[in-house]
Scaffold this active site. Structure first.
Site, mmCIF file in Angstrom:
data_model
loop_
_atom_site.group_PDB
_atom_site.id
_atom_site.type_symbol
_atom_site.label_atom_id
_atom_site.label_comp_id
_atom_site.label_asym_id
_atom_site.label_seq_id
_atom_site.Cartn_x
_atom_site.Cartn_y
_atom_site.Cartn_z
ATOM 1 C CB CYS A 175 19.819 42.987 17.347
ATOM 2 S SG CYS A 175 19.509 43.402 15.572
ATOM 3 C CG HIS A 217 19.007 38.625 17.674
ATOM 4 N ND1 HIS A 217 17.703 39.278 17.393
ATOM 5 C CD2 HIS A 217 19.879 39.190 16.829
ATOM 6 C CE1 HIS A 217 17.904 39.967 16.388
ATOM 7 N NE2 HIS A 217 18.883 40.149 15.897
ATOM 8 C CG ASN A 257 17.138 40.404 12.818
ATOM 9 O OD1 ASN A 257 16.494 40.898 13.933
ATOM 10 N ND2 ASN A 257 18.406 40.666 12.242
HETATM 11 N N1 ACO Z 1 18.045 36.820 -3.089
HETATM 12 C C1 ACO Z 1 18.791 36.306 -4.057
HETATM 13 N N2 ACO Z 1 20.298 36.338 -4.002
HETATM 14 C C2 ACO Z 1 20.757 37.045 -3.219
HETATM 15 C C3 ACO Z 1 20.220 37.771 -2.194
HETATM 16 C C4 ACO Z 1 18.883 37.661 -2.181
HETATM 17 N N3 ACO Z 1 18.052 38.280 -1.167
HETATM 18 N N4 ACO Z 1 20.952 38.474 -1.408
HETATM 19 C C5 ACO Z 1 22.175 38.411 -2.025
HETATM 20 N N5 ACO Z 1 22.259 37.422 -3.056
HETATM 21 C C6 ACO Z 1 23.198 36.951 -3.934
HETATM 22 C C7 ACO Z 1 24.293 37.659 -3.905
HETATM 23 O O1 ACO Z 1 24.357 38.917 -5.054
HETATM 24 C C8 ACO Z 1 25.673 36.753 -4.310
HETATM 25 O O2 ACO Z 1 25.648 36.555 -5.649
HETATM 26 P P1 ACO Z 1 26.736 36.438 -6.610
HETATM 27 O O3 ACO Z 1 27.546 35.137 -6.035
HETATM 28 O O4 ACO Z 1 26.308 36.162 -7.717
HETATM 29 O O5 ACO Z 1 27.638 37.744 -6.428
HETATM 30 C C9 ACO Z 1 25.183 35.534 -3.726
HETATM 31 O O6 ACO Z 1 23.740 35.807 -3.012
HETATM 32 C C10 ACO Z 1 25.917 35.429 -2.267
HETATM 33 O O7 ACO Z 1 25.692 36.620 -1.639
HETATM 34 P P2 ACO Z 1 26.477 36.957 -0.175
HETATM 35 O O8 ACO Z 1 26.033 38.187 0.518
HETATM 36 O O9 ACO Z 1 27.827 36.545 -0.038
HETATM 37 O O10 ACO Z 1 25.617 35.692 0.733
HETATM 38 P P3 ACO Z 1 25.901 34.940 2.020
HETATM 39 O O11 ACO Z 1 25.937 33.586 1.797
HETATM 40 O O12 ACO Z 1 26.755 35.801 2.815
HETATM 41 O O13 ACO Z 1 24.381 35.335 2.592
HETATM 42 C C11 ACO Z 1 23.384 36.693 4.475
HETATM 43 C C12 ACO Z 1 24.204 36.522 2.991
HETATM 44 C C13 ACO Z 1 22.086 35.558 4.655
HETATM 45 C C14 ACO Z 1 22.991 38.010 4.626
HETATM 46 C C15 ACO Z 1 24.600 36.170 5.389
HETATM 47 O O14 ACO Z 1 25.789 36.859 5.084
HETATM 48 C C16 ACO Z 1 24.392 36.174 6.765
HETATM 49 O O15 ACO Z 1 23.626 35.401 7.219
HETATM 50 N N6 ACO Z 1 24.678 37.177 7.445
HETATM 51 C C17 ACO Z 1 24.581 37.278 8.959
HETATM 52 C C18 ACO Z 1 24.010 38.600 9.151
HETATM 53 C C19 ACO Z 1 22.459 38.810 9.609
HETATM 54 O O16 ACO Z 1 21.908 37.676 9.727
HETATM 55 N N7 ACO Z 1 22.287 39.928 9.915
HETATM 56 C C20 ACO Z 1 21.139 40.348 10.563
HETATM 57 C C21 ACO Z 1 21.403 41.467 10.914
HETATM 58 S S1 ACO Z 1 22.603 41.564 12.229
HETATM 59 C C22 ACO Z 1 21.887 40.957 13.410
HETATM 60 O O17 ACO Z 1 20.793 41.011 13.853
HETATM 61 C C23 ACO Z 1 22.935 40.093 14.474
#
Ligand code: ACO
Length: 325
Positions: A113, A252, A282
């Site tokens: 990225c 980004h 992204n």
């Molecule tokens: N749809 C529905 N539910 C989902 C999905 C989905 N697509 N994905 C995960 N869930 C569920 C999980 O199973 C979990 O359920 P549970 O509580 O019953 O176990 C719940 O949602 C929470 O999951 P988490 O992974 O803990 O969700 P979180 O709030 O952390 O959000 C996310 C996930 C959006 C990926 C977040 O961690 C984030 O924004 N991370 C940043 C990373 C990022 O954006 N990376 C991009 C690439 S890196 C970069 O470019 C910098």
């Protein structure tokens, strides 16, 4: 002194638009979950005949047209990508051939990225040391081809696209580096200790396959906010300015919540942050130049504006660049 000045930008998106509702037909997810956690509403996926190279070439032609520069006069091409058309040669050489710049320096940068930021930093150094006069820096990706459609935690986050920027070395006397047009400062970093938090599960010398994106989302989120705020402060410090002096920040486009948290940490008003994550998702190395070009074409970023670009990606790699347009 030699200064690296921006001459024009361009971008390209695949034809196929995929909304969150479209994804929810085949993936166990919902528009509501994706919008709330990421801000993403739609993305574009490459179809048949569309590749990282075809998107990069379209973005390159548009950037050259905006700059009013003939592709044949480009003597440096750097393309950031994690999804090259072939393992080798570099996708940059396909762009080179398409724009008729045969014979010049052309190579890819693998910083995921942060690939465009890394490309910008390298191009600026090479232009200022006289190795080249006119550079084309690109970020281009087809991340849809690395996604595991069974993994809803990653497959909803990414899209495909490309962005390009034409830069030129200009000999000038600069009394105030922040006031004069051009790249003012760039800082780049990497820390391989975090490799297990965000990676692709395959590789040429391990599995012989490209693999799929794997991510520990929460950990990535935490590091992104801390590292990005640090590198932004670092570049502001090098330039001797504060966040208030900026006209725009082009981050980004990973996640709306990362954008909000970073802006808050720096005390940046949200209206100064260019946000395209809702419509492009992204797009990895393409995301910064795609967002930049979007804001140039819709009239937000204007000549004379002071703009900060920043990115963090797998590695981790991260960096920021301050430019007077
Ligand atoms: N749809 C529905 N539910 C989902 C999905 C989905 N697509 N994905 C995960 N869930 C569920 C999980 O199973 C979990 O359920 P549970 O509580 O019953 O176990 C719940 O949602 C929470 O999951 P988490 O992974 O803990 O969700 P979180 O709030 O952390 O959000 C996310 C996930 C959006 C990926 C977040 O961690 C984030 O924004 N991370 C940043 C990373 C990022 O954006 N990376 C991009 C690439 S890196 C970069 O470019 C910098």
């Amino acid at each position: 002194m030699i200064r690296t000045v921006m001459r024009g930008t361009g971008s390209a998106l695949p034809k196929r638009l995929v909304t969150n509702e479209d994804l929810a037909r085949t993936v166990d997810t919902s528009d509501e979950w994706i919008v709330e956690r990421t801000g993403i509403r739609q993305r574009y996926f490459a179809g048949e005949g569309e590749t990282t190279a075809t998107l990069a070439i379209e973005a390159a032609h548009k950037a050259l047209a905006a700059a009013g520069i003939d592709g044949k006069t480009i003597d440096l091409i750097i393309l950031g990508t994690a999804t090259p058309d072939q393992t080798f040669p570099a996708t940059a050489t396909a762009v080179q051939h398409a724009i008729g710049a045969n014979g010049c320096i052309a190579f890819d940068v693998a910083a995921v990225c942060s690939g465009f930021l890394y490309g910008l930093g390298i191009a600026d150094s090479m232009l200022r040391t006289g190795m080249a006069k006119r550079a084309l820096v690109l970020g281009a990706e087809t991340f849809s081809r690395l996604l595991d459609w069974e993994d809803r935690t990653t497959c909803v986050l990414f899209g495909d696209g490309a962005g390009a920027m034409v830069l030129e070395a200009v000999e000038c006397d600069v009394t105030d580096p922040v006031a004069a047009p051009g790249i003012i400062a760039t800082r780049l970093h990497a820390d391989g200790a975090h490799n297990p938090l965000l990676f692709c599960s395959g590789g040429v010398s391990t599995t012989g396959t490209a693999g799929h994106v794997q991510m520990m989302g929460r950990e990535v989120f935490r590091h992104a906010v801390v590292n990005l705020a640090e590198v932004l402060e670092e570049v502001l410090g090098v330039a001797g300015i504060t966040a208030e002096d900026l006209d725009w920040v082009v981050p980004h486009q990973a996640n709306q919540r990362i954008l909000d948290a970073t802006a808050k940490k720096l005390g940046l008003p949200p209206e100064k942050v260019v946000v395209t994550v809702a419509s492009h998702a992204n797009t990895s190395a393409a995301s910064v130049p795609l967002a930049f070009d979007t804001a140039v074409r819709d009239g937000r970023i204007k000549p004379g504006d002071l703009v900060m670009l920043e990115a963090l990606g797998a590695g981790f790699t991260w960096g920021a660049c301050l430019i007077r347009v």
